[in-house]
Design an enzyme around this catalytic site. Sequence first.
Site, PDB file in Angstrom:
ATOM      1  NE  ARG A  54       0.159   1.431   3.450  1.00  0.00           N
ATOM      2  CZ  ARG A  54       1.091   2.327   3.622  1.00  0.00           C
ATOM      3  NH1 ARG A  54       2.377   1.974   3.674  1.00  0.00           N
ATOM      4  NH2 ARG A  54       0.818   3.600   3.766  1.00  0.00           N
ATOM      5  N   GLY A  55       0.228   2.400  -0.128  1.00  0.00           N
ATOM      6  CA  GLY A  55       0.978   3.629  -0.330  1.00  0.00           C
ATOM      7  C   GLY A  55       1.040   3.886  -1.833  1.00  0.00           C
ATOM      8  CB  ALA A  56       0.189   6.894  -3.820  1.00  0.00           C
ATOM      9  NE  ARG A  97      -6.371   0.769  -1.459  1.00  0.00           N
ATOM     10  CZ  ARG A  97      -5.674   1.332  -0.464  1.00  0.00           C
ATOM     11  NH1 ARG A  97      -4.374   1.165  -0.385  1.00  0.00           N
ATOM     12  NH2 ARG A  97      -6.278   2.083   0.449  1.00  0.00           N
ATOM     13  CG  ASP A 246      -3.246   7.969  -1.243  1.00  0.00           C
ATOM     14  OD1 ASP A 246      -3.100   8.419  -0.088  1.00  0.00           O
ATOM     15  OD2 ASP A 246      -2.931   6.816  -1.586  1.00  0.00           O
ATOM     16  CG  ASN A 256      -2.307  11.378   2.871  1.00  0.00           C
ATOM     17  OD1 ASN A 256      -1.797  10.494   2.179  1.00  0.00           O
ATOM     18  ND2 ASN A 256      -1.925  11.578   4.118  1.00  0.00           N
ATOM     19  CE  LYS A 257      -5.168   5.447   4.758  1.00  0.00           C
ATOM     20  NZ  LYS A 257      -6.224   4.588   4.100  1.00  0.00           N
TER      21      LYS A 257
HETATM   22  O1  MRU Z   1      -4.591   3.095   2.472  1.00  0.00           O
HETATM   23  P1  MRU Z   1      -3.114   3.317   2.335  1.00  0.00           P
HETATM   24  O2  MRU Z   1      -2.323   2.755   3.465  1.00  0.00           O
HETATM   25  O3  MRU Z   1      -2.602   2.867   0.984  1.00  0.00           O
HETATM   26  O4  MRU Z   1      -2.954   4.898   2.372  1.00  0.00           O
HETATM   27  C1  MRU Z   1      -1.670   5.429   2.171  1.00  0.00           C
HETATM   28  C2  MRU Z   1      -1.592   6.887   2.351  1.00  0.00           C
HETATM   29  O5  MRU Z   1      -2.575   7.554   2.557  1.00  0.00           O
HETATM   30  C3  MRU Z   1      -0.238   7.513   2.174  1.00  0.00           C
HETATM   31  O6  MRU Z   1      -0.121   8.649   2.969  1.00  0.00           O
HETATM   32  C4  MRU Z   1      -0.058   7.925   0.704  1.00  0.00           C
HETATM   33  O7  MRU Z   1      -0.318   6.845  -0.153  1.00  0.00           O
HETATM   34  C5  MRU Z   1       1.300   8.449   0.439  1.00  0.00           C
HETATM   35  S1  MRU Z   1       2.498   7.188   0.296  1.00  0.00           S
HETATM   36  C6  MRU Z   1       3.993   7.888  -0.059  1.00  0.00           C
END
Ligand code: MRU
Length: 355
Positions: A54-56, A97, A246, A256-257
């Site tokens: 996970r993470g963009a 996603r 994201d 973002n999250k």
């Molecule tokens: O649901 P996730 O864990 O994929 O969410 C991730 C985030 O919100 C991160 O802050 C974002 O992807 C930046 S990663 C460099």
Amino acid sequence: MKDTTEIRGPCAPLSWEEGRLTILDQTLLPTVERRMELETVADVWEAIRALRIRGAPAIGCCAAFGLLVALRERAPGNVAAAARVVKEAAEYLATSRPTAVNLFWALDRMRRAAASCAAVADVAEFTARLEDEARAIFEENLRICRAIGDHGAALVRDGDGILTHCNAGALATAGYGTALAVVFRVHELGRRIHVFADETRPLLQGARLTAWELDRAGIDVTVLCDSMAARVMREGQVQLVIVGADRIAANGDTANKIGTYGVAVLAKAHGIPFYVAAPSTTFDFSLPDGEGIPIEDRPAEEITEAWGVRTAPGGVKVYNPAFDVTPAELIAGFITEAGVLRPPFQDALAVLRTG
Ligand code: MRU
């Protein structure tokens, strides 16, 4: 999907070696460090959907290599059939996603690489060209993360407290991170810093992943329940907030999250600068503002019975958006590979459109 070795090493979220895609299963952290091989394109889809990776930027890299997994799995007999495999697998992985634009950016780039292979003689050469492209996406992200760390380090003074939300570390990228790239770089430069990691309800990426990464790097980190951020700000313990992203619209509105928007409001109320660290690949200039950013809804069980413990009455209504949008006016600047971009963003972000 098969488990591979237990590891203790640098926290590379994914690796591509000898035609095999392996990831560190992030759902098991911080207690179990297990790498698993993604053997089919369905494995890749499931790993992204379930947040094993996970993470963009990490999602984008994984999807790019996922198309190579599809080619190996389907073993097409000629170049036209290989192009069809790539097209179908890309369409499928794009449904894993919806919010992080890096996923769609990486798949589009791989599709363009496939389209440029029309005159290629055989499947082996077609596959080699796509492998080069996936590796390039991965390597470029690593370089970009380093540049984000370099630019962001100029914002942090010795002794500063930094608050972050979710995980925008090495685990969320090809390696080194975005928001945490700044933290890692400042630490490498020998400045003393203290990081507050919001635990990040409901899936605890801050407590499980950010704290794990910083702790193993020897960086001073304190985990907070999300609701405690206001108090540490009021106490004067936070000099700046840095988060990842994201998807960022053309005017700077940033998805973002979930919970990031609240942190930005709190930072504004306490006069603390709120920065977003992100690569150019996270900007979506097709969207004029944050209204059009698709926000993922996640299962109710992540809130009512995460980690196997029921924490709400059965059958109760639940709202579980995985992301929120922070309005651009709450953002002091974007830390990108092109430097720190400050308001007015419509003008400042232009460097990323052309660069
Ligand atoms: O649901 P996730 O864990 O994929 O969410 C991730 C985030 O919100 C991160 O802050 C974002 O992807 C930046 S990663 C460099």
